[in-house]
Design an enzyme around this catalytic site. Structure first.
Site, PDB file in Angstrom:
ATOM      1  N   HIS A 612       8.230   8.194 -21.630  1.00 54.31           N
ATOM      2  CA  HIS A 612       8.458   8.397 -20.119  1.00 54.31           C
ATOM      3  C   HIS A 612       9.887   8.336 -20.069  1.00 54.31           C
ATOM      4  O   HIS A 612      10.621   7.473 -20.597  1.00 54.31           O
ATOM      5  CB  HIS A 612       7.837   7.355 -19.445  1.00 54.31           C
ATOM      6  CG  HIS A 612       7.772   7.493 -17.949  1.00 54.31           C
ATOM      7  ND1 HIS A 612       7.476   8.695 -17.214  1.00 54.31           N
ATOM      8  CD2 HIS A 612       7.830   6.680 -16.917  1.00 54.31           C
ATOM      9  CE1 HIS A 612       7.601   8.386 -15.859  1.00 54.31           C
ATOM     10  NE2 HIS A 612       7.731   7.339 -15.860  1.00 54.31           N
ATOM     11  N   ASP A 761       0.579  -6.677  12.774  1.00 55.30           N
ATOM     12  CA  ASP A 761      -0.111  -5.680  12.964  1.00 55.30           C
ATOM     13  C   ASP A 761       0.580  -4.914  14.050  1.00 55.30           C
ATOM     14  O   ASP A 761      -0.175  -3.658  14.541  1.00 55.30           O
ATOM     15  CB  ASP A 761      -1.470  -5.989  13.644  1.00 55.30           C
ATOM     16  CG  ASP A 761      -2.215  -7.157  12.735  1.00 55.30           C
ATOM     17  OD1 ASP A 761      -2.360  -6.707  11.627  1.00 55.30           O
ATOM     18  OD2 ASP A 761      -2.576  -8.220  13.290  1.00 55.30           O
TER      19      ASP A 761
HETATM   20  C1  LIG Z   1       3.968   7.478 -12.609  1.00 55.50           C
HETATM   21  C2  LIG Z   1       4.210   8.345 -13.830  1.00 55.50           C
HETATM   22  C3  LIG Z   1       4.244   9.503 -13.908  1.00 55.50           C
HETATM   23  C4  LIG Z   1       4.914  10.478 -12.633  1.00 55.50           C
HETATM   24  O1  LIG Z   1       6.081  10.181 -11.976  1.00 55.50           O
HETATM   25  P1  LIG Z   1       6.478  10.960 -11.053  1.00 55.50           P
HETATM   26  O2  LIG Z   1       8.128  10.528 -10.722  1.00 55.50           O
HETATM   27  O3  LIG Z   1       5.898  10.349  -9.709  1.00 55.50           O
HETATM   28  O4  LIG Z   1       6.454  12.371 -11.220  1.00 55.50           O
HETATM   29  C5  LIG Z   1       4.418  10.314 -15.284  1.00 55.50           C
HETATM   30  N1  LIG Z   1       4.326   9.357 -16.263  1.00 55.50           N
HETATM   31  C6  LIG Z   1       3.945   7.966 -16.209  1.00 55.50           C
HETATM   32  C7  LIG Z   1       4.150   7.273 -17.643  1.00 55.50           C
HETATM   33  C8  LIG Z   1       4.040   7.562 -14.975  1.00 55.50           C
HETATM   34  O5  LIG Z   1       3.913   6.039 -15.003  1.00 55.50           O
END
Ligand SMILES: *Cc1c(COP(=O)(O)O)cnc(C)c1O
Length: 816
Positions: A612, A761
């Site tokens: 990521h 609320d």
């Molecule tokens: C949430 C997430 C995504 C998507 O990320 P965005 O910025 O919302 O496109 C992709 N990979 C992993 C591992 C995530 O946790």
């Protein structure tokens, strides 16, 4: 009647297999919409994201025996009983079939195009021309290269008048639609900015649209649209015009609003007349004037015109899905009620995964032009084909034909009678389609089914979601798979509904954060592969039971997983690599033990490995992102080498798809973008906002200078003010940081700042000078007040605002 063999001459294709020539009754382009296999002709069309040939075997299994294909390889062996026509282009073949069908009829056919108003004018004219004319028209806004042929295919011998709309997005398309619709008269609504990007300039767009009218005997249009007028003159098209400013066949001298009506004075054939239009907004008045000129030209009496105009109803183009009493779920479609509209709504009903039985509440069908016997016979076939288990008919005609319907049925003469006998006990865990012609007032039925909730709703625009999905798809190289993140209740938008739509649109994978989220999707009938990013050791039994695929990110987690894995069952896992985010994932140091363990468990197969990006959305971090991308490629190659087989490799999130297209690898993971927020900011324009959070005003107060508003007396009035209390607070997910002017809401199109602290609320807004009343609608965020702006105002990101909307806020899903 058309038979299969005739297709050869009509399309210029070749019949490559034919066991027995038989009639073509239904045309099908979308395999998901099959309802009656016998007599169905399927066109395998190659689209940008999809190839119809992929669905041949599924359709064959379901009983379809007539196919139009572009590719033949192996088909004759696979489908020995099928009739097969091979053509150059299945789409063009579909269009040729529709054009041939159209040419069999000699009735007047009105073609409508223009930027706005097409669908409403079409629906209104159909209402206004009835009962003398039996009108066939495009269902909903079926105006595309595929929608138009399907619309025209409905033409039947009992129709006396046709109205079809045509929409285009690039040059060359209108010529094809003209050839299918073959309009004898035309109506050009107006010209605006829609689809400008597909054309060199507006002039080109007008010229292209005018192609629809090149053979009409008469064209109706408003002379005040200069570009349209010039183009009509240049092409010497016979015209019938109206104008507010100039010489025209129907000349409008004044229009004044009186109560809920607009009174229009006009001159026609040298005489002065007036017409009351039951609407006051400009767009509706323009649409009604277009209808007026058509009716005048047809010689309808002025009293008839007025009578029928009085009965015009707004066209509710939205089809809404929402929760209802006792675990029921409603599909609310009160658009109109004719056979084509019913068939589309039933397709939607059938495409929903099962949750209890499927119920249809249906009014009489109006203006079908078919004999009642035949009409309700067809309705019965349709409901059966779409697996409706319970039918509630409302209206004298459907009641009279009640015996045609099998299964669980009940009939009522009127909506009032149904409501009198309605008891919520009779409905439990059902998926209910409510489909009624306007005059039946089915909105009262919908109200009876809706749960009592406070006035805050999150409206989710499913069309926008599909638009965004396709936008990202258009960026993918062919063959790149797409995983969509539906974690955190699909970024607040509603997990199951969004997942269902994504499944319908054939994404490859879904991902959730926790096992529970995956279980809930499975329980709602989601069958796509689902990756679970954070499977806790105590949830692994559930994970196996529901065929969910874990992300494995550490040796501990792998050991837990392996200890629950049986030797005789195959498992799929995803390996997460840490390339610099430093959240979850293996590093190269873990590889020795990792692959030893995996080698000992051959029943566990790694289907993908991924990582990521920590800063894909900002150019500032590009060097770091490139380092991560490089790292990932190296580590992933080692993973494959050690495993001895290839796996899917993926690293891009939404921002990554936009900014690092060369690193799509085998799959991408789309998140926030599909929900309408483009996190790099550079392509926000290309996306459509998906969610609108709305609430209502509970009370209005006048306060004097020096008085204070709310807790801790933080909202201090420097002058006399009008304030409104609105029904949303931090427990609904409205961030407390919006207190004291940091936030604004939209009311009657104007901005109103928050005054004082946001309460649990509710909260208070200043509405001095805005004509606000109790129960008025307030937009908290939406297309005109964007998440991006609001997030900036309180120093957070759109992700947080979206996912914070509490589950107690009711979600309404709609499409147009
Ligand atoms: C949430 C997430 C995504 C998507 O990320 P965005 O910025 O919302 O496109 C992709 N990979 C992993 C591992 C995530 O946790």
């Amino acid at each position: 009647m058309l038979t299969f063999y005739q297709l050869q001459a009509i399309t210029g294709g070749t019949v490559v297999q034919l066991l027995q020539d038989s009639p073509v009754v239904h045309l099908l382009t979308d395999s998901r919409k099959l309802s009656q296999p016998a007599g169905t002709l399927f066109f395998a069309i190659k689209g940008r994201y999809n190839d119809g040939h992929v669905y041949l075997s599924q359709l064959y299994k379901l009983g379809v025996r007539q196919f139009v294909v572009e590719e033949m390889a192996g088909l004759m062996q696979l489908y020995p009983e099928a009739s097969i026509l091979q053509v150059q282009s299945s789409l063009e073949a579909l269009q040729a079939v529709a054009a041939w069908h159209r040419a069999q009829f000699r009735i007047p056919v009105l073609g409508i195009t223009g930027s706005n108003g097409k669908t409403i004018i079409k629906e209104w004219l159909a209402q206004l021309l009835s009962p003398e004319e039996l009108v066939v028209k495009s269902p909903r806004s079926y105006n595309s290269q595929i929608g138009v042929p399907l619309s025209v295919w409905q033409l039947d011998t009992n129709h006396t008048f046709g109205i079809f709309e045509a929409g285009i997005s690039k040059p060359g398309e209108m010529q094809k639609l003209q050839n299918i619709i073959q309009p004898t008269i035309g109506l050009f609504t107006n010209i605006g900015s829609a689809h400008d990007e597909g054309f060199a300039d507006r002039q080109q767009k007008v010229g292209e649209k005018l192609q629809l009218f090149k053979q009409v005997k008469l064209l109706f249009y408003c002379r005040d649209h200069e570009l349209v007028h010039e183009a009509v003159l240049a092409n010497a098209i016979p015209a019938f015009t109206w104008s507010r400013k100039q010489q025209a066949d129907v000349q409008i001298s004044s229009s004044t609003i009186s109560g809920h009506k607009t009174i229009v004075s006009y001159t026609w054939q040298r005489e002065q007349h007036s017409l009351a239009i039951p609407f006051t907004d400009d767009a509706s008045v323009e649409n009604a004037l277009h209808c007026l000129v058509v009716l005048l030209h047809r010689g309808m009496s002025l009293t008839d015109i007025q009578d029928r105009m009085d009965r015009l109803q707004p066209v509710a183009m939205r089809l809404e899905m929402k929760e209802a009493i006792n675990g029921c779920y409603l599909i609310d479609d009160t658009y109109n009620n004719d056979l084509a509209g019913l068939s589309i709504a039933l397709d939607l009903l059938a495409s929903q995964p099962r949750r209890g039985r499927r119920t249809l509440i249906l009014s009489d069908l109006l203006e079908s032009g078919m004999a009642e016997e035949k009409l309700y016979g067809e309705v019965a076939v349709l409901t059966k084909a779409h697996q409706v288990e319970r039918l509630i008919g409302v209206g004298p005609t459907i009641q009279a034909h009640g015996s045609k319907f099998g299964g669980d049925t009940a009939f009522y003469t009127s909506t009032a009678e149904f409501l009198q006998q309605f008891s919520s006990e009779q409905f439990r865990n059902e998926l209910i389609l409510v489909k009624g012609a306007r005059v039946f007032g089915f909105e009262k039925i919908v109200q009876a089914f809706q749960q009592k909730v406070h006035g805050t709703v999150l409206e989710v625009n499913l069309d926008a979601l599909v638009h965004n999905l396709n936008y990202y798809r258009s960026k993918l190289a062919s063959g790149t798979k797409l995983m969509v993140m539906v974690k955190a209740f699909a970024y607040g938008s509603g997990s199951f509904e969004v997942a269902n739509l994504l499944q319908f649109h054939r994404v490859d994978y879904l991902a959730v954060a926790y096992v529970d989220e995956g279980v809930s999707l499975r329980e709602h009938g989601i069958t796509l592969p689902i990756m679970v990013m954070n499977p806790s050791p105590d949830s692994l039994a559930k994970l196996h039971q529901y065929s969910l695929e874990p992300e494995i990110y550490s040796l501990e987690l792998l050991r837990d997983f392996l200890s629950t894995a049986r030797p005789d069952v195959n498992y799929k896992i995803h390996l997460k690599l840490d390339t610099g985010m430093h959240r979850l994932g293996f590093t190269g140091d873990d590889f020795g033990e990792l692959f030893t363990l995996l080698a000992q468990h051959p029943q566990v197969r790694v289907v993908s490995t991924f990582s990521h990006l920590a800063g894909a959305d900002e150019a500032l971090h590009d060097d770091f992102s490139r380092m991560q991308l490089q790292n990932f490629r190296t580590l992933a190659a080692e993973v494959e080498e050690r495993l001895g087989y290839t796996v899917l490799k993926h690293i891009l999130n939404s921002a990554g798809i936009v900014r690092f297209p060369e690193h799509q690898l085998d799959m991408v993971r789309l998140g926030i973008g599909v929900y309408g927020v483009e996190s790099t900011g550079s392509e926000q324009e290309a996306l459509q906002p998906v969610s609108t959070l709305k609430t209502t005003i509970s009370q209005i107060k006048q306060i004097r200078a020096g008085e204070t508003v709310g807790y801790s007396r933080k909202g201090i009035a420097d002058t006399d003010k009008t304030i409104a209390t609105i029904a949303i607070g931090y427990a609904d997910g409205y961030d407390r940081r919006f207190s004291n002017g940091a936030g604004e809401v939209l009311l009657h199109g104007r901005r109103a700042p928050i005054i004082g602290n946001v309460c649990m609320d509710m909260c208070m807004v200043e509405v001095t000078g805005i004509p606000a009343k109790v129960d008025d609608e307030v937009t908290v965020f939406g297309p005109q007040l964007t998440l991006v702006e609001l997030a900036q105002r309180i120093g957070t990101i759109p992700y947080e605002l979206l996912t914070n909307v509490s589950t107690r806020v009711k979600r309404i899903f709609f499409s147009e």
